[in-house]
Enzyme design. Structure first.
Site, short mmCIF file in Angstrom:
data_model
loop_
_atom_site.label_atom_id
_atom_site.label_comp_id
_atom_site.label_asym_id
_atom_site.label_seq_id
_atom_site.Cartn_x
_atom_site.Cartn_y
_atom_site.Cartn_z
N GLN A 68 -0.77 -10.80 7.72
CA GLN A 68 0.33 -10.33 6.86
C GLN A 68 1.21 -9.39 7.68
O GLN A 68 0.82 -8.25 7.94
CB GLN A 68 -0.24 -9.60 5.62
CG GLN A 68 -0.94 -10.55 4.64
CD GLN A 68 -1.84 -9.83 3.64
OE1 GLN A 68 -2.66 -9.00 4.02
NE2 GLN A 68 -1.72 -10.16 2.36
N GLU A 119 4.58 -1.82 -7.78
CA GLU A 119 3.15 -1.69 -7.53
C GLU A 119 3.01 -0.72 -6.37
O GLU A 119 3.16 -1.08 -5.20
CB GLU A 119 2.52 -3.04 -7.18
CG GLU A 119 1.00 -3.01 -7.25
CD GLU A 119 0.29 -3.08 -5.91
OE1 GLU A 119 -0.93 -3.00 -5.87
OE2 GLU A 119 0.97 -3.21 -4.87
N ASP A 176 5.22 -5.93 -4.83
CA ASP A 176 3.92 -5.62 -4.24
C ASP A 176 4.05 -4.57 -3.13
O ASP A 176 4.97 -4.63 -2.31
CB ASP A 176 3.34 -6.91 -3.64
CG ASP A 176 1.94 -6.73 -3.08
OD1 ASP A 176 1.03 -6.43 -3.88
OD2 ASP A 176 1.76 -6.86 -1.86
C1 OTU Z 1 -1.51 -5.25 -3.09
O1 OTU Z 1 -2.43 -4.23 -3.14
C2 OTU Z 1 -2.12 -6.45 -3.81
O2 OTU Z 1 -2.35 -6.13 -5.14
C3 OTU Z 1 -3.37 -6.86 -3.09
O3 OTU Z 1 -4.07 -7.86 -3.77
C4 OTU Z 1 -2.99 -7.30 -1.70
O4 OTU Z 1 -4.14 -7.52 -0.94
C5 OTU Z 1 -2.14 -6.25 -0.99
O5 OTU Z 1 -1.14 -5.65 -1.79
C6 OTU Z 1 -1.42 -6.89 0.18
O6 OTU Z 1 -0.42 -7.76 -0.29
O7 OTU Z 1 -1.57 -1.62 -1.16
O8 OTU Z 1 0.28 -0.63 -2.89
O9 OTU Z 1 -6.60 -1.21 -2.17
O10 OTU Z 1 -4.88 -1.90 -4.14
O11 OTU Z 1 -4.05 -3.44 -1.05
C7 OTU Z 1 -0.62 -1.54 -3.23
C8 OTU Z 1 -6.36 -2.56 -2.36
C9 OTU Z 1 -1.57 -2.03 -2.26
C10 OTU Z 1 -5.04 -2.78 -3.06
C11 OTU Z 1 -3.89 -2.60 -2.13
C12 OTU Z 1 -2.59 -2.93 -2.79
#
Ligand code: OTU
Length: 596
Positions: free
Chosen positions: A224, A298, A256
């Site tokens: 990623q 998020e 995200d």
């Molecule tokens: C988000 O998550 C997604 O919800 C995860 O499923 C993904 O793995 C990640 O992004 C990468 O795309 O950093 O600010 O601690 O809470 O990875 C949010 C684990 C994130 C997740 C964290 C998160």
């Protein structure tokens, strides 16, 4: 659009000039971007434009107590997009008006973090359907009064996205979409202050890529690759990609990992001011082209960093933001049988700008991250790490607990990274051996739902929780997932339980709660909320307006609360006078007065 341009274009120009004004050809770039916006607006289907008008006229449409979210993986819930469409009647039965389908765009071949490594923003993942299926699904959902929410993974793309492939082939413009360093000098300097999201499976924040002749920034899994938002081309490409999806009928975008969009040496490169300017610019674009669309942040960050993602009445940002602190605090309160940290979280939760709200939830596809609670867990002179590490141990089943979960990305019993597991397994349903234990576990589950439903937010249910589905251990047999215990909470939808849901205690109790919520305007996201500090430590008492009271007992002991005047229990109609006494882990929703 011209009226909206008049209002929002100056804002957009100011934000973009602040971010990119120093670049050569800035004016030409901005001109091209504005032309793309115009074209995307022209291409917006009439039905969606009508929705835009309707929502622009009533911008707080999503704050109603009748709004309810549901979140699922496409493959787990319906097999594919058509299978999801076939479940619309079930969503309607629950009163769902917002469906978040986890990533369904074309994902990286091979491992792809559950779809969070996107290789095309313009195509549906072939295993899940076609673009035509997506168009059909958004149309069907809209007709059913359900808004489709899609992830928009804007911090990174997969290492097999066209930009990454071109960059690997030597294309300079494509290379500039990423953050690439020829040697370890800059990565080492950044690493001094960066955190780690996946310290076990993906240590460090940079990956060495031979084809790129150096190190590529990758906050998450090495495949990623973080996008370089200091490059205006990245912003423009992503903004138009979002609008193209909006024109397919996606109404809500889950942005995200928004906290990570801007990097700055000497910081943890999270929550930087420029990240907020980027989001505000995206908001201005949405306000101009597709004002019916909602942006959801998020950002899994400490409580004090959260409100900025919802902007202010003067500087609008996202419409919705995950309240991960409230979610984690609910789980901490259960493990401690104390509401002290949760009360701190609520005290630290400010009033919001108009037409903005929190997203409340019990579980999601990710871990319960404990670090967001450091400040609240330290209040009153406590050792935050010890407290949170204890909660993490508790949810693995240690500390004499009823829980059956797993630690996330840490095997250190003194660390507090995160905890995984389906809600039913974490509250003790999986380990319950007697009717009494089952009954208590059930109450704990309803208690957490009760908090999410009564707090004043857009509540989102996680697929399977309504049926008390338990952990899925099959990930342990998949070598590529065995180290990522988030797969515990990603089971297939249980059709057997679903068929028997009318006999299911969890399903029936939750439906009564949902129905009660819909009846009470005091539970709308924007109705006033007051934390009542005279409740005992094990209990949370929240007033919503003058006439509604939610009492939640997070302890294994009965708890009482003195009432002024007569109240009616909204769930069983009982009249209460003088005091409410709650059994262990019980909850009461009370309405002032005696119902006629
Ligand atoms: C988000 O998550 C997604 O919800 C995860 O499923 C993904 O793995 C990640 O992004 C990468 O795309 O950093 O600010 O601690 O809470 O990875 C949010 C684990 C994130 C997740 C964290 C998160």
């Amino acid at each position: 659009m011209s009226q909206r341009l008049a209002v929002h274009e100056p804002v957009l120009r100011r934000l973009l000039a602040g971010l990119y004004g120093e670049h050569a050809h800035f004016d030409a770039w901005l001109g091209e971007l504005m032309a793309s916006l115009e074209a995307l607006h022209s291409a917006r289907p009439a039905e969606l434009r009508a929705l835009d008008e309707q929502r622009a006229a009533q911008p707080d449409w999503f704050l109603s107590q009748r709004m309810l979210g549901y979140c699922a993986y496409v493959q787990n819930f319906g097999g594919d997009l058509n299978g999801v469409a076939a479940r619309i009647p079930y969503l309607q039965e629950m009163g769902v008006s917002y469906l978040h389908l986890l990533p369904f765009l074309r994902a990286r071949a091979g491992e792809n973090d559950g779809g969070f490594a996107v290789s095309s923003f313009d195509d549906v993942e072939p295993a899940l359907g076609t673009n035509a299926d997506l168009d059909a699904l958004t149309t069907q959902l809209r007709a059913a009064g359900i808004s489709l929410c899609s992830d928009f993974i804007l911090n990174h793309v997969a290492d097999d996205h066209a930009w990454a492939l071109a960059a690997k082939a030597g294309d300079a413009a494509a290379r500039a979409m990423f953050l690439v360093y020829p040697d370890r000098e800059m990565p080492d300097r950044y690493e001094r202050t960066l955190g780690q999201v996946f310290p076990q499976v993906a240590p460090g924040n940079f990956v060495q890529v031979d084809a790129m002749g150096g190190w590529v920034w990758s906050t998450f899994y090495p495949y990623q690759w973080d996008l370089n938002y200091a490059n205006p081309a990245v912003f423009a490409e992503m903004a138009v990609a979002l609008l193209r999806l909006a024109n397919r009928g996606i109404e809500v975008f889950r942005l995200d990992s928004t906290a990570f969009l801007w990097k700055r040496e000497g910081t943890n490169s999270m929550n930087q001011p420029e990240a907020h300017q980027i989001l505000q610019a995206l908001r201005a674009i949405v306000d101009i082209v597709a004002p019916g669309v909602l942006l959801k942040a998020e950002a899994i960050v400490p409580t004090c960093e959260l409100p900025a993602y919802l902007g202010s009445d003067e500087a609008r940002e996202c419409h919705i933001a995950y309240h991960s602190s409230l979610m984690a605090a609910g789980w901490l309160a259960l493990s401690e049988q104390s509401t002290s940290a949760m009360r701190e979280v609520i005290r630290n939760t400010p009033a919001l700008p108009q037409a903005a709200t929190w997203l409340s939830y019990v579980r999601c596809h990710d871990d319960i991250g404990w670090n967001v609670l450091r400040a609240e867990a330290a209040a009153g002179g406590h050792d935050a790490n010890a407290r949170l590490a204890r909660a993490a141990r508790f949810y693995t089943g240690a500390e004499d607990s009823y829980a059956a979960g797993a630690s996330f990305q840490s095997s250190d019993p003194n660390a507090a990274h995160g905890s995984n597991g389906m809600a039913a397994s974490l509250v003790g349903l999986q380990t319950a051996r007697s009717d009494e234990e089952r009954e208590q576990a059930m109450r704990r589950m309803l208690l957490l739902h009760g908090l999410a439903l009564s707090f004043g937010a857009l509540p989102v249910l996680y697929m399977g929780d309504e049926l008390a589905m338990e952990n899925d251990y099959s990930y342990l047999h998949r070598p590529q997932h065995a180290m990522d215990s988030r797969w515990l909470q990603r089971p297939r939808f249980d059709d057997e339980r679903w068929q028997h849901r009318s006999e299911g205690c969890m399903y029936q109790s939750l439906q009564s709660l949902l129905a009660a919520r819909r009846r009470h305007e005091a539970l709308a996201a924007n109705a006033p909320r007051t934390l009542l500090d005279d409740a005992p430590d094990g209990m949370l008492a929240l007033a919503r307006g003058e006439r509604f009271l939610a009492l939640m007992n997070f302890s294994g002991q009965p708890q009482s609360y003195a009432l002024q005047g007569r109240w009616t229990d909204c769930l069983d109609g009982r009249i209460l006078d003088g005091a409410a006494t709650l059994a262990p882990y019980a909850m009461q929703w009370l309405e002032r007065g005696a119902a006629a």
